[in-house]
Motif scaffolding. Sequence first.
Motif, mmCIF file in Angstrom:
data_model
loop_
_atom_site.group_PDB
_atom_site.id
_atom_site.type_symbol
_atom_site.label_atom_id
_atom_site.label_comp_id
_atom_site.label_asym_id
_atom_site.label_seq_id
_atom_site.Cartn_x
_atom_site.Cartn_y
_atom_site.Cartn_z
ATOM 1 N N CYS A 121 46.239 41.659 42.126
ATOM 2 C CA CYS A 121 46.906 40.356 42.057
ATOM 3 C C CYS A 121 47.827 40.264 40.849
ATOM 4 O O CYS A 121 47.416 40.530 39.731
ATOM 5 C CB CYS A 121 45.864 39.249 41.988
ATOM 6 N N CYS A 129 39.123 35.679 36.863
ATOM 7 C CA CYS A 129 39.234 36.402 38.135
ATOM 8 C C CYS A 129 38.299 37.604 38.285
ATOM 9 O O CYS A 129 37.657 37.739 39.317
ATOM 10 C CB CYS A 129 40.675 36.799 38.388
ATOM 11 N N CYS A 145 36.963 37.608 42.065
ATOM 12 C CA CYS A 145 37.879 37.553 43.205
ATOM 13 C C CYS A 145 38.171 38.967 43.685
ATOM 14 O O CYS A 145 38.535 39.836 42.889
ATOM 15 C CB CYS A 145 39.179 36.851 42.806
ATOM 16 N N CYS A 187 41.075 30.663 45.320
ATOM 17 C CA CYS A 187 41.827 31.233 44.204
ATOM 18 C C CYS A 187 41.660 30.333 42.989
ATOM 19 O O CYS A 187 41.761 29.112 43.096
ATOM 20 C CB CYS A 187 43.305 31.346 44.576
#
Lengths: 339, 346
Positions: free
Chosen positions: A302, A309, A296, A327
């Motif tokens: 984040c 991720c 991501c 997500c």
Amino acid sequence: MTKPILSIADMSIVFSSPDEADIEAVRQVELTLTPGKTLALVGESGCGKSVTARAVLRLLDKNALIQRGSITFEPKGEAPVDIAELKQDSLPLRAIRGNQISMIFQEPMSSLSPVHTIGDQIDEMMIIHEGLKPKQARERTVALLDQVGIPGARDRANAYPFELSGGLRQRAMIAMALACKPQVLIADEPTTALDVTTQAQILDLLRQLQADFGMAMLFITHDLGVVAEIADEVAVMYLGDVVEQGSVFDVFAAPKHPYTQALMSSIPKMARKADRVRLSPIKGTVPAPKDRPEGCAFTSRCPHAFEPCPTIRPARTDLGNGHHARCHLLTRVPVEEPA
Amino acid sequence: MSTLLSVENLSKHYTLSGGLFGAERRLDALTDINLTVEAGETLAIVGESGCGKTTLGRCIIQAQPASAGKVVYRPKAGGEVELSALNKRQIKPWRQDIRMIFQDPMSSLNPNMRVFDIVAEPLRIHKICKGRELEDRVIGTLAKVGIPAEAVGRYPHAFSGGQRQRIGIARALVLDPKLVIADEAVSALDVSIQAQVLNLLEDLKSEFGLTYIFISHDLGVVNYIADRVVVMYLGHVVENAPTEMLFERPRHPYTELLLEALPIADPLRRKGRKAEVRGEIPYLGNRPQGCPFHTRCRYAQDVCRAEKPALRRVNGTAQEAACLFAEELELKGAYEDGPVKVLHEA
Ligand SMILES: Nc1ncnc2c1ncn2[C@@H]1O[C@H](COP(=O)(O)OP(=O)(O)O)[C@@H](O)[C@H]1O
Ligand SMILES: Nc1ncnc2c1ncn2[C@@H]1O[C@H](COP(=O)(O)OP(=O)(O)O)[C@@H](O)[C@H]1O
Ligand code: SF4
Ligand code: SF4
Ligand SMILES: [Mg+2]
Ligand SMILES: [Mg+2]
């Protein structure tokens, strides 16, 4: 539901340069435009908004390649065309550009010529694309200048761009973009350089013109206030990804992507002192495209990042009612609470 | 609170060399400005581009001379200094107390200097310290704004826009100023970076007991950060009021117009203002007679074209406005009590 007029599917755009690795500036983007509706594309500078918009008119820089995906344009009563497949400078592309799909920019002088009067420039569009006679064209130009709110349109048609104020120049550019009654209008930050009062006028004008002409609009901005004001649908971009999209009401009422949530808590609320909350900014800065995490793109900033991720790119998850987000939290299998 | 600085009857005009017919023309950038800045407050100055905000800031720091009027500074130690009456040499010590931060950090930072030297320069010019002491002070100030010691040898172009603004702030703060004038200091930044810098400005303010003049065209940010707001139109102060009073019920039609034009990040509060927000700012050279706002004012009466309203207190409150009808008009504020919404779900 009205049929979409333009559908961007799975589109990726790559920039190459002689001495650096390729940059995927736009990654697998899905967007649809519907007649009479406005889609706002929002995100911070460099996230890929302009590149996405320019791809639709094939106005990308020479070192850009639409590496995958399609841009399907389907005007009423005509066969669909994949704009991504058209040859640069081909007849079909030129017939679309400025005629069926047109674009306005932040800086009006990027589409207006400084050495011709605004009337002559708009007349010419109509003469070229619609074969009007000069006299007919001027009548329509004056009507159009009047419609976009330029006072004394018949006289002002004889003005050069530099003779107009910023707000009037913006209106002249809009008139030119609308000269051939386009079915799609792409507006790339058209109000960013304007004062709020002029911005409010231009937003009202675009809304009014959309009601009159029924065109679909792709409206690019970095201002969530402007999105809330003008959009039916919104798509939020971060480092080349559309991380969240959906109806403007759904996305603002309940943003599902951590980046959208973080953007919204970065702007001050219009509240009294007693209800004031300190801003909670996103930590760090946007990484350069070459440093984008493999999984991501938002991982490095984040607050909710977890195991998958950094390495696995989240899929585009359907949240119902056309609301989508990328997500891992949305597909996370709930872990049993320890008893 | 005590008054830190006052601007008294300040005017500034520019003389424009004549165009086609060679006649010189006078442009009134500021007309008879009166305001005070209280110690410890954040005073915002708002208005559309060209209304004179930057000119006012520059006249306050004496970066350019006013055409008339005074700027009076009241240092903590007592007494008062008429900054506008001092010559270049006399003003120098006071330049440490009043510093300015600019919108575009790139054009205000020398691209050929390392960050360390950019921040050290004011200390050297004012001969405050040198050697180890200077080094500690520069590195310490940069650390306060979030620039780590290992980055101080780099040149400005190696930093992002937000970091450059932090460097500009460090350069202003290194002299331990009392008053900081921030001219559109966050306007060019992306929202997430803008939020970081706004928080930083607030933290620095409480840590160092600063006073801010915050020049901005963004009323959302102003409502968040300012204690008091001065609204300017065509070189005039048209309203001056505590932030909450002004946003609750403006007393000048121009303030109402600005608030009405402000887009709110909530589609449920969409305005669809239609034709309410109208008119263009007249060119400064062709200033209207009477009330400077009458050409755009939806409440204008005949008297407004003849009589120029003075800035005055409204009903004896802390709110000042320059409108003949400030008491009667029921102008609309910005705190609409729309449906209460929860923006974030866990
Ligand atoms: N001509 C180019 N060569 C290389 N990279 C480019 C070029 N144009 C754009 N890019 C890349 O595309 C990204 C997105 O740019 P753009 O769409 O203009 O951003 P914005 O969202 O601010 O409109 C940039 O961060 C940059 O990495
Ligand atoms: N050096 C100058 N010479 C002539 N006119 C100027 C000069 N500087 C500013 N002005 C004019 O003074 C007015 C106020 O400008 P400014 O203070 O920069 O406004 P703001 O900061 O509110 O946008 C504008 O009309 C501007 O064109
Ligand atoms: S996928 Fe992970 S890093 Fe990306 S937004 Fe979701 S939680 Fe954050
Ligand atoms: S004095 Fe008259 S024209 Fe001026 S703001 Fe008040 S009502 Fe409007
Ligand atoms: Mg752009
Ligand atoms: Mg300015």
